[in-house]
Structure formats: structure tokens, C-alpha cells
Design a protein around this motif. Structure first.
Motif, PDB file in Angstrom:
ATOM      1  N   ASP A 155      84.849  53.996  78.428  1.00  0.00           N
ATOM      2  CA  ASP A 155      83.899  55.055  78.784  1.00  0.00           C
ATOM      3  C   ASP A 155      84.588  56.423  78.699  1.00  0.00           C
ATOM      4  O   ASP A 155      85.778  56.551  79.023  1.00  0.00           O
ATOM      5  N   ASN A 156      83.823  57.432  78.286  1.00  0.00           N
ATOM      6  CA  ASN A 156      84.303  58.818  78.311  1.00  0.00           C
ATOM      7  C   ASN A 156      85.667  58.992  77.619  1.00  0.00           C
ATOM      8  O   ASN A 156      86.543  59.695  78.125  1.00  0.00           O
ATOM      9  N   SER A 157      85.818  58.370  76.462  1.00  0.00           N
ATOM     10  CA  SER A 157      87.119  58.384  75.788  1.00  0.00           C
ATOM     11  C   SER A 157      87.141  59.162  74.479  1.00  0.00           C
ATOM     12  O   SER A 157      88.217  59.415  73.929  1.00  0.00           O
ATOM     13  N   MET A 158      85.982  59.589  73.969  1.00  0.00           N
ATOM     14  CA  MET A 158      85.912  60.213  72.657  1.00  0.00           C
ATOM     15  C   MET A 158      85.371  61.648  72.732  1.00  0.00           C
ATOM     16  O   MET A 158      84.447  61.941  73.484  1.00  0.00           O
ATOM     17  N   VAL A 218      80.722  56.112  75.323  1.00  0.00           N
ATOM     18  CA  VAL A 218      82.121  56.340  74.940  1.00  0.00           C
ATOM     19  C   VAL A 218      82.473  57.829  74.813  1.00  0.00           C
ATOM     20  O   VAL A 218      83.651  58.191  74.819  1.00  0.00           O
ATOM     21  N   LEU A 219      81.470  58.694  74.697  1.00  0.00           N
ATOM     22  CA  LEU A 219      81.750  60.110  74.555  1.00  0.00           C
ATOM     23  C   LEU A 219      82.136  60.747  75.897  1.00  0.00           C
ATOM     24  O   LEU A 219      81.608  60.385  76.951  1.00  0.00           O
ATOM     25  N   LYS A 220      83.059  61.705  75.829  1.00  0.00           N
ATOM     26  CA  LYS A 220      83.405  62.496  76.999  1.00  0.00           C
ATOM     27  C   LYS A 220      82.291  63.502  77.281  1.00  0.00           C
ATOM     28  O   LYS A 220      81.442  63.758  76.423  1.00  0.00           O
ATOM     29  N   ARG A 221      82.296  64.085  78.455  1.00  0.00           N
ATOM     30  CA  ARG A 221      81.387  65.187  78.748  1.00  0.00           C
ATOM     31  C   ARG A 221      81.690  66.323  77.775  1.00  0.00           C
ATOM     32  O   ARG A 221      82.855  66.693  77.595  1.00  0.00           O
ATOM     33  N   GLY A 222      80.676  66.819  77.124  1.00  0.00           N
ATOM     34  CA  GLY A 222      80.870  67.840  76.103  1.00  0.00           C
ATOM     35  C   GLY A 222      81.075  67.261  74.714  1.00  0.00           C
ATOM     36  O   GLY A 222      81.144  68.006  73.733  1.00  0.00           O
TER      37      GLY A 222
END
Length: 292
Positions: A172-175, A200-204
Motif C-alpha cells: 500500500d502507498n508505495s508508488m 498502491v499509489l502514495k498520496r499525491g
């Protein structure tokens, strides 16, 4: 000329092609469609896998022939909208042959060249990771071979991962970024792919999708239909000996949600600032969204 095109288009529709466009009310049926055929969900992934196993060795050549080379410009546009930066962690899904990943890496290296006086930039380049994820090992094999041919064979920033877009192995939140080019229409559940992209995307982090889409311009739409159903499968048969795979590819475009409906699906997955850009009158579209 316009009259001739309309005449041929009408002829195609009489051959039961009138159902090729997928209205919003039948989006759920896309989950169990293979081109114009309705299939069991568990069968679709196998059938799509067989298609890409068949076309893998000629995939990039056929992209050149089918698009008259325009797919290169479309991918350039996709990467320019991504705005890659040194040190980023990026995931390119359904990117087996490496076409998008190579562009991202080259773009990042160009950014580095423009700031060579910055010593810290070398460290950021080392931290850059571009993950090329594809469910088909044959497509990944082609990508690795192309990487070697382009001098990227020992590139530490490139990682090749066999994986399913609907169930990614990444945390989670790694890309920082996620791209998928000409791949999402082939999955069984679009909503699962979008949910995984969001996870999997980070905030932003930014989501970008390049996909063949729907043309609404009169005459041009008819011409596009004639080209799609008459020319592309014939070229596929001539070059690869496989007409059926390219028949599926053009049919899958017609079953894919129209631009506005797909944008709504992206927003429903949680993304904000959702927008899309039509290229060549809607032959392809680039959809984007941001995770906040």
C-alpha cells in the motif's frame, strides 16, 4: 468517398456488429466478455493470455503497422503527462515489452543530464525504481530482450515482475506513479484494477491510462470502423498468421466503456482531479487521476 465509407460501414453493421458499443447499462457484461463473445469469468483470463502469448513476438511491430507509428507519439504524450522525476517509484502495468518503462527511464535520465551539477541527483537516480508488471511471461521476455538491445540489460532501476493487475503484489502507498497502456480493456474486472492502482499509489500519486477508445465524429467514425474490422485483422493474419487475436483486439475496444463512463469509474475508485484527453478524434484517450 464519404458515401462509400458509410455504405461499407452499414454492411459491417449488418454482420451483427451493431452490438459492439457498450452502453453504461451493460458495463457489468464487460467483466465476462471476450471481444463480442460472452464467456465465463474464469475463462477470460486464459483466453486473453493465449492472445498475448500468440502476439508477443510481433507486438511492437504490429503496433507500428496498426497505428502507422502513432502509438509512439501517444506513449510520449502519456509520459510527458506523468512528468517523471529522479528517485520516483513507478509501476507500469501491462507493460511487458517495456515501451512505456523505457520512455520513463530515458525521461528521468534526461532530467539528470539537465542538472548534472547537482551531486545529489546521482543518488536520486540510484533510488529510482520502475516496475514493469505483466501477467504474461512471454511479453516480459520480449521486454527483457529489448532492454538488453537498448543497453538497459543491467539497468538497476528496471524491475520485471510477473503479476496480475487485479491483485498486485506491491505494498500500500508505495508508488509515486502508475501507468497502464493498452492493457486495461483486456482485464476481467476493470474496477478491481482501478482499486489496486489506488491502493498502491502514495498520496499525491498519479494514475494514467492510455487506451484505445471511442470515436464520435461522423464519417471519421465510419472510416475507423472499416479500418478496424477489415484492415487490422487482415494485417495481423498477413504478418503473424493469427487473424483471430487481432479480431479480438478490435472487438475489445468496442466493448470498453466510453470516455465519460470510464472517467466516472476512475472517480468512483477514489481518484480526484479525473480528466481525459482525446487523441486523433478519440481513437485513443489518456485518462488521469490523483490520489489525495
Amino acid at each position: 468517398m464519404a458515401t462509400l465509407v458509410r455504405s461499407v460501414a452499414r454492411s459491417l453493421r449488418r454482420k451483427n456488429l451493431s452490438s459492439m458499443y457498450c452502453p453504461a447499462s451493460t458495463l457489468q457484461s464487460h467483466a465476462t466478455s471476450f471481444g463480442f463473445k460472452d464467456v465465463a469469468e474464469e475463462e477470460k483470463s486464459k483466453m486473453v493470455g493465449n492472445v498475448f502469448t500468440s502476439v508477443a513476438s510481433n507486438y511492437d511491430l504490429m503496433n507500428d503497422l496498426m497505428s502507422c507509428g502513432l502509438h509512439r507519439l501517444w506513449k510520449d504524450r502519456l509520459v510527458s503527462k506523468l512528468n517523471p522525476f529522479p528517485g520516483m517509484k513507478h509501476l507500469d502495468v501491462a507493460g511487458g515489452t517495456g515501451d512505456v518503462a523505457f520512455r520513463i527511464l530515458e525521461n528521468i535520465k534526461n532530467v539528470k543530464r539537465r542538472a548534472m551539477q547537482d551531486v545529489l541527483d546521482d543518488d536520486l537516480i540510484e533510488e529510482t525504481r520502475i516496475y514493469v508488471c505483466d501477467i504474461n511471461p512471454n511479453m516480459l521476455g520480449v521486454g527483457k530482450k529489448r532492454a538488453e538491445e537498448r543497453g538497459f540489460g543491467l539497468e538497476k532501476s528496471l524491475d520485471w515482475v510477473e503479476g496480475d493487475a487485479e491483485a498486485l503484489s506491491f505494498e500500500d502507498n508505495s508508488m509515486d506513479g502508475y501507468t497502464i497502456a493498452f492493457g486495461i480493456r483486456n482485464v476481467t474486472h476493470i474496477e478491481k484494477v482501478l482499486a489496486e492502482a489506488y491502493r498502491v499509489l502514495k498520496r499525491g500519486g498519479r494514475f494514467l491510462c492510455l487506451e484505445l477508445s471511442h470515436v464520435d465524429i461522423p464519417v471519421y467514425k465510419d472510416l475507423y470502423d472499416v479500418y478496424s474490422f477489415s484492415v487490422i485483422p487482415a494485417v495481423g493474419e498477413l504478418v503473424t498468421g493469427d487473424r483471430e487475436s487481432y479480431q479480438y483486439l478490435v472487438e475489445s475496444v468496442r466493448r470498453f466503456p466510453p470516455q465519460e463512463q470510464f472517467a466516472k469509474m476512475i472517480a468512483e475508485a477514489g481518484f480526484q482531479k479525473v480528466e481525459y484527453e482525446n487523441l486523433v478524434g478519440g481513437v485513443v484517450a489518456i485518462h488521469s487521476g490523483v490520489k489525495f
